[in-house]
Design an enzyme around this catalytic site. Structure first.
Site, PDB file in Angstrom:
ATOM      1  N   LYS A  97       4.295   0.158  -2.133  1.00 17.86           N
ATOM      2  CA  LYS A  97       4.678  -1.258  -2.010  1.00 17.86           C
ATOM      3  C   LYS A  97       6.080  -1.438  -2.601  1.00 17.86           C
ATOM      4  CE  LYS A  97       3.300  -6.025  -3.001  1.00 17.86           C
ATOM      5  NZ  LYS A  97       2.225  -6.950  -3.398  1.00 17.86           N
ATOM      6  N   GLU A 119       3.760   0.252  -6.713  1.00 19.93           N
ATOM      7  CA  GLU A 119       4.728  -0.828  -6.481  1.00 19.93           C
ATOM      8  C   GLU A 119       5.914  -0.747  -7.441  1.00 19.93           C
ATOM      9  OE1 GLU A 119       5.092  -5.721  -6.270  1.00 19.93           O
ATOM     10  OE2 GLU A 119       3.170  -4.810  -6.738  1.00 19.93           O
TER      11      GLU A 119
END
Length: 344
Positions: A220, A178
């Site tokens: 992500k 992420e």
């Protein structure tokens, strides 16, 4: 390393119409959420709130995974069933947030670096025993008009993400990588796209250097979106177009799924943007969601900490999951907002 297991879990999380509930708020973050509805933030209130979502009937149609916090992974439903076991029994894969949060990057006070690599190998082994099959590590990329982020901050965060991902795959845990380019500032969509491009390029350079099996991970990222303080906001179509253009340039097709963070967008905006991207499909990867606030805000508003409101809170959660499931197929529209789930 069991590559087949990594691939299987990654694909299952982003199976058709499914995405991820990010229920991994840290102690201070969940306290802010509870303060907003005037509920005392205790271990029991946090447990009960998560249980509301995890036991909502039908959400397994739309949730492939749930990211848990350390405390939550160790908690159980009121009947004593550990949350990881409860989720797994419904076909929802349990995951775990493993980073220790973003701190000021030394010598660069305007930027941050995520900590938590020390002892991570041992923590991952324990989390695996507790039932976690995937993990999440968030890097925070600050943005201004020109000077931030610096190349150093991008490299440092990309390197940490890759080290984390390697430790995960070593013990057959799927890493969610992420790198979040924040939408807090006044920058425009073009600046967001340029920074997101730089970040993704460096992240995949580091992942390659660390021998990460791309088929056994998920990405992500942020959507390419203007900063919240920007005077010139973008249309849903512009956000979807810019985001997909950026991702196609920098994310290998071997990655099975992209699970967007909502990043402060409203629940409806996050769903609308996801829907627009899927309407432009098919894409090289599954285009899905890993939302926290964008799934939970209506739940908190309905629940208010009152047991009498549990049914309404679960209805609100199911409806939000269902709308995002529809967005996965490009079948959502704003007209569905506020519609009873049974009528969608």
């Amino acid at each position: 390393m069991n590559i087949d297991e990594l691939k299987s879990v990654a694909r299952a999380i982003v199976a058709q119409q499914k995405g991820i509930l990010a229920a991994d708020e840290s102690g201070p973050t969940i306290k802010k959420r509870f303060d907003s509805i005037q509920v005392e933030c205790t271990e029991e209130s946090r447990r009960r709130y998560r249980e509301l979502m995890f036991t909502t009937a039908g959400v397994e149609q739309y949730l492939g995974g749930v990211i848990l916090y350390d405390e939550t992974l160790r908690q159980a439903a009121k009947d004593g069933t550990p949350f990881a076991t409860l989720l797994s029994s419904r076909g929802i894969i349990p995951g775990i947030k493993v980073d220790k949060g973003a701190k000021i990057l030394a010598m660069h006070p305007a930027e941050k670096i995520t900590e938590g690599l020390d002892g991570l190998r041992e923590r991952l082994a324990e989390y695996k025993q507790l039932g976690a099959q995937f993990a999440k590590w968030r890097a925070v990329i600050e943005v201004d008009a020109h000077a931030v982020p610096t190349p150093l901050a991008i490299r440092a965060n990309a390197h940490a993400l890759a080290r984390y991902a390697a430790l995960c795959q070593e013990v057959d845990i799927v890493p969610i990588v992420e790198p979040e380019v924040l939408m807090d500032g006044a920058h425009g969509i073009e600046r967001c796209e340029a920074v997101t491009s730089e970040v993704l390029e460096q992240v995949f350079i580091e992942l390659d250097a660390h021998c990460i099996v791309l088929e056994g991970m998920l990405l992500k990222p942020n959507m390419v979106i203007p900063g919240m303080k920007c005077a010139q906001q973008a249309s849903v179509h512009e956000v979807a177009e810019a985001t997909l253009r950026c991702l196609k340039r920098h994310v290998p097709a071997a990655v099975p799924g992209i699970v967007f963070l909502s990043g402060g967008q409203s629940a409806a905006d996050a769903t609308d943007h996801l829907n627009a991207m899927n309407m432009m499909g098919p894409q090289p990867w599954q285009v899905s969601f890993s939302y926290g606030r964008a799934l939970q805000a209506p739940v908190l508003a309905a629940w208010k900490g009152q047991e009498d409101n549990a049914d309404e809170a679960q209805k609100a959660f199911f409806a939000r999951c269902q709308l995002n499931g529809l967005a996965r197929a490009g079948k959502y529209s704003r007209a569905m907002e506020g519609t009873a789930s049974a009528g969608i």
